[in-house]
Design an enzyme around this catalytic site. Sequence first.
Site, PDB file in Angstrom:
ATOM      1  CB  SER A 107      16.309  -4.175   5.931  1.00  0.00           C
ATOM      2  OG  SER A 107      16.694  -3.437   4.806  1.00  0.00           O
ATOM      3  CE1 TYR A 130      13.658  -1.336  -0.783  1.00  0.00           C
ATOM      4  CE2 TYR A 130      15.514  -1.647   0.691  1.00  0.00           C
ATOM      5  CZ  TYR A 130      14.326  -1.026   0.379  1.00  0.00           C
ATOM      6  OH  TYR A 130      13.799  -0.107   1.226  1.00  0.00           O
ATOM      7  CB  THR A 156      10.422  -3.101  -0.481  1.00  0.00           C
ATOM      8  OG1 THR A 156      10.484  -3.618   0.838  1.00  0.00           O
ATOM      9  CG2 THR A 156      10.112  -1.611  -0.425  1.00  0.00           C
ATOM     10  CE  LYS A 252       7.884  -1.824   4.395  1.00  0.00           C
ATOM     11  NZ  LYS A 252       8.808  -0.939   3.659  1.00  0.00           N
ATOM     12  CG  HIS A 276       9.800   3.142   2.178  1.00  0.00           C
ATOM     13  ND1 HIS A 276       9.985   2.004   1.441  1.00  0.00           N
ATOM     14  CD2 HIS A 276      10.944   3.292   2.881  1.00  0.00           C
ATOM     15  CE1 HIS A 276      11.194   1.521   1.673  1.00  0.00           C
ATOM     16  NE2 HIS A 276      11.794   2.281   2.555  1.00  0.00           N
TER      17      HIS A 276
HETATM   18  C1  GLV Z   1      15.432   2.220   3.184  1.00  0.00           C
HETATM   19  O1  GLV Z   1      14.634   1.331   3.167  1.00  0.00           O
HETATM   20  C2  GLV Z   1      15.128   3.544   3.600  1.00  0.00           C
HETATM   21  O2  GLV Z   1      13.942   3.902   3.672  1.00  0.00           O
HETATM   22  O3  GLV Z   1      16.067   4.288   3.882  1.00  0.00           O
END
Ligand code: GLV
Length: 381
Positions: A107, A130, A156, A252, A276
């Site tokens: 991530s 991100y 994402t 995503k 998510h």
């Molecule tokens: C970050 O990706 C979260 O969902 O906290």
Amino acid sequence: MSKPLTIADLKTRARRRVPKMFFDYADSGSWTEGTYRANEEDFAKVKLRQRVLVDMTNRSLATTMVGQEASMPVALAPTGLCGMQHADGEMLAAKAAEEFGVPFTLSTMSICSIEDVASVTSKPFWFQLYVMKDRDFINNLIDRAKAANCSALMLTLDLQILGQRHKDLRNGLSAPPKWTVHHGIQLATKPFWCMDMLRTKRRGFGNIVGHAKNVSDLSSLSSWTAEQFDPQLSWKDVAWIKERWGGKLILKGILDEEDARAAADSGADAIVVSNHGGRQLDGALSSISMLPRIVEAVGDKIEVHLDGGIRSGQDVLKAVALGARGTYIGRPYLYGLGAMGKPGVTTALEIIRKEMDITMALCGKRDIQTVDRSVIAEVGF
Ligand code: GLV
């Protein structure tokens, strides 16, 4: 302590070992957590078809995701703050995934940096991006992922504003934890976690600290996203990111047929059907219930993956049967990591593999490549 047999066993152990604010961060959905729960519950509505007297020798779960080999259709999902479930968590999980032969996705909001993970792995891993307003920083992140030989970029799309997770606010979540009485109590009751954490220097957001400019409060995910993430992210940005990256691109956060069609037109290599993990739009449909509709809309144009709610190998098999080429696990491996470090991640993967393998055999199939809708008795949603 007896051997963990299920992902739920790993979760129980992680709860005992990981400070509450970080355990809760993983085990959270937004607002009522309705979508978080639906992701798991809807898997239970899919019923399998029991078959008998079919040769079940020489079974194989091997597959590919975006053209890359995987020993089963499962990758480790990008998860923020993974290195707070266990010291150096991303490095440990990446090594476990590599040994197991499944992709690991790092991530942007990780504790260990891209370079840290590259230093302990020998095969390429994937990087999740991100998009922030500071485009120099994003270009630099993409270039760092290339330099680290990452073999897929996962963009994402569903978190340009952070969904509210009540537990995080109540716990005062921050990385590293702040020197308050509230946090002190949470840490004092988890001595093993603290001892491991004192041995590492990686306790902040490793991809960002020292790289991003003008960041005021990096320790708080919510203030940081509100300040830095770009709320104007659009399909045009997907085009330049794809161009700059130049490799496999996975989008995503697709949960709608119209968005899925736009994603297929964007030239990306795969989409992840995802809400998510129920952490963003509470009230959205579960990932598994949206999967058949999205496969119907774009399954012949783009590879379709799924995340959200997978807690067993049976769930993976159901997703594959409904058209997913691959799946991702987030919480199941975080619970393993929090409970036991790297062996815990391996244990989570082993549990899932075994469940998937036995289920596939009892459904009368020997090769995951041949698993399709014919193994489903009833969809139930
Ligand atoms: C970050 O990706 C979260 O969902 O906290």
